[in-house]
Design a protein around this motif. Structure first.
Motif, PDB file in Angstrom:
ATOM      1  N   LYS A  17       7.981  30.679   9.423  1.00  0.00           N
ATOM      2  CA  LYS A  17       7.114  31.247   8.419  1.00  0.00           C
ATOM      3  C   LYS A  17       7.533  31.058   6.748  1.00  0.00           C
ATOM      4  O   LYS A  17       6.979  31.265   5.939  1.00  0.00           O
ATOM      5  N   ASN A  18       8.878  30.626   6.753  1.00  0.00           N
ATOM      6  CA  ASN A  18       9.596  30.341   5.499  1.00  0.00           C
ATOM      7  C   ASN A  18      10.079  29.000   5.280  1.00  0.00           C
ATOM      8  O   ASN A  18      10.382  28.298   6.222  1.00  0.00           O
ATOM      9  N   VAL A  19      10.219  28.770   3.887  1.00  0.00           N
ATOM     10  CA  VAL A  19      11.085  27.592   3.498  1.00  0.00           C
ATOM     11  C   VAL A  19      11.700  27.983   2.195  1.00  0.00           C
ATOM     12  O   VAL A  19      11.599  28.929   1.659  1.00  0.00           O
ATOM     13  N   LEU A  20      12.983  27.131   2.018  1.00  0.00           N
ATOM     14  CA  LEU A  20      13.678  27.335   0.900  1.00  0.00           C
ATOM     15  C   LEU A  20      13.191  26.514  -0.412  1.00  0.00           C
ATOM     16  O   LEU A  20      13.274  25.149   0.097  1.00  0.00           O
ATOM     17  N   VAL A  21      13.054  26.906  -1.465  1.00  0.00           N
ATOM     18  CA  VAL A  21      12.475  26.009  -2.407  1.00  0.00           C
ATOM     19  C   VAL A  21      13.253  26.439  -3.586  1.00  0.00           C
ATOM     20  O   VAL A  21      13.644  27.485  -3.972  1.00  0.00           O
ATOM     21  N   ALA A  22      13.538  25.280  -4.508  1.00  0.00           N
ATOM     22  CA  ALA A  22      14.329  25.542  -5.758  1.00  0.00           C
ATOM     23  C   ALA A  22      13.455  25.578  -6.988  1.00  0.00           C
ATOM     24  O   ALA A  22      12.501  24.699  -6.960  1.00  0.00           O
ATOM     25  N   ILE A  23      13.496  26.550  -7.860  1.00  0.00           N
ATOM     26  CA  ILE A  23      12.724  26.673  -8.949  1.00  0.00           C
ATOM     27  C   ILE A  23      13.377  26.607 -10.223  1.00  0.00           C
ATOM     28  O   ILE A  23      14.041  27.121 -10.563  1.00  0.00           O
ATOM     29  N   TYR A  24      13.062  25.191 -11.087  1.00  0.00           N
ATOM     30  CA  TYR A  24      13.724  25.468 -12.333  1.00  0.00           C
ATOM     31  C   TYR A  24      13.137  26.245 -13.306  1.00  0.00           C
ATOM     32  O   TYR A  24      11.905  26.260 -13.333  1.00  0.00           O
ATOM     33  N   GLN A  25      13.913  27.127 -13.916  1.00  0.00           N
ATOM     34  CA  GLN A  25      13.417  28.256 -14.558  1.00  0.00           C
ATOM     35  C   GLN A  25      13.357  27.740 -16.290  1.00  0.00           C
ATOM     36  O   GLN A  25      14.330  27.569 -16.837  1.00  0.00           O
TER      37      GLN A  25
END
Length: 173
Positions: A17-25
């Protein structure tokens, strides 16, 4: 609304149900790691990079253990942490060591991390990083070319070979 720069870090093989994502702020240049529900898109922050413009490397349990980015001097900085609740620790600063180090992955038991290091001269080298002692040991280096990546076992997901492309693909086991 403005779209956020986002990229996949880990598909979390044991979590459907989940994944890890990186978000550049945007505005701060610091990256956050989010656990994102693939059904409804909801996100929860699980890590914040200690350095600007960072990428994350997770272990085999989906825990962010490395953050690699650059300071305002645009030189590579590599951070490591022992676990999800641990503090980030600087293990390499290109400004001091004159080389950039990038995490490539982990052994099946997460006790060894594999680092690619840009050496002072010649091709890059692969080092084994003991996660308990933080000691780095030279594992492999070719005389002519940089490593092209690690090959992972489908059985235990630990690395078993390093690829090199010196005119044709070859592997050192």
């Amino acid at each position: 609304t403005c779209a956020l720069p986002i990229y996949m870090v880990d598909t979390l093989k044991d979590d459907d149900k989940n994944v890890l994502v990186a978000i550049y702020q945007v505005g701060t240049a610091f990256t956050e790691l989010h656990r994102m529900n693939v059904v409804d898109g909801r996100r929860v922050t699980v890590a914040k990079a200690p350095v600007r413009n960072a990428g994350f490397v997770t272990d085999n349990k989906g825990v962010a253990r490395f953050a690699i980015g650059a300071g305002s001097d645009n030189l590579s900085k590599t951070y490591y942490r022992a676990g999800e609740k641990s503090d980030w620790e600087l293990i390499n600063d290109e400004d001091v060591s004159d080389k950039a180090i990038y995490a490539m992955g982990f052994s099946a038991d997460n006790k060894i991390a594999y680092l690619q290091s840009q050496e002072a001269s010649g091709p890059d080298a692969i080092y084994a990083f003991d996660t308990a002692t933080k000691k780095q040991t030279l594992l492999m280096r070719d005389d002519n070319v940089d490593p092209s990546g690690l090959e992972y076992s489908p059985i235990d997901e630990g690395p078993y070979a390093v690829g090199f492309n010196d005119g044709y693909p070859r592997y050192e086991y």
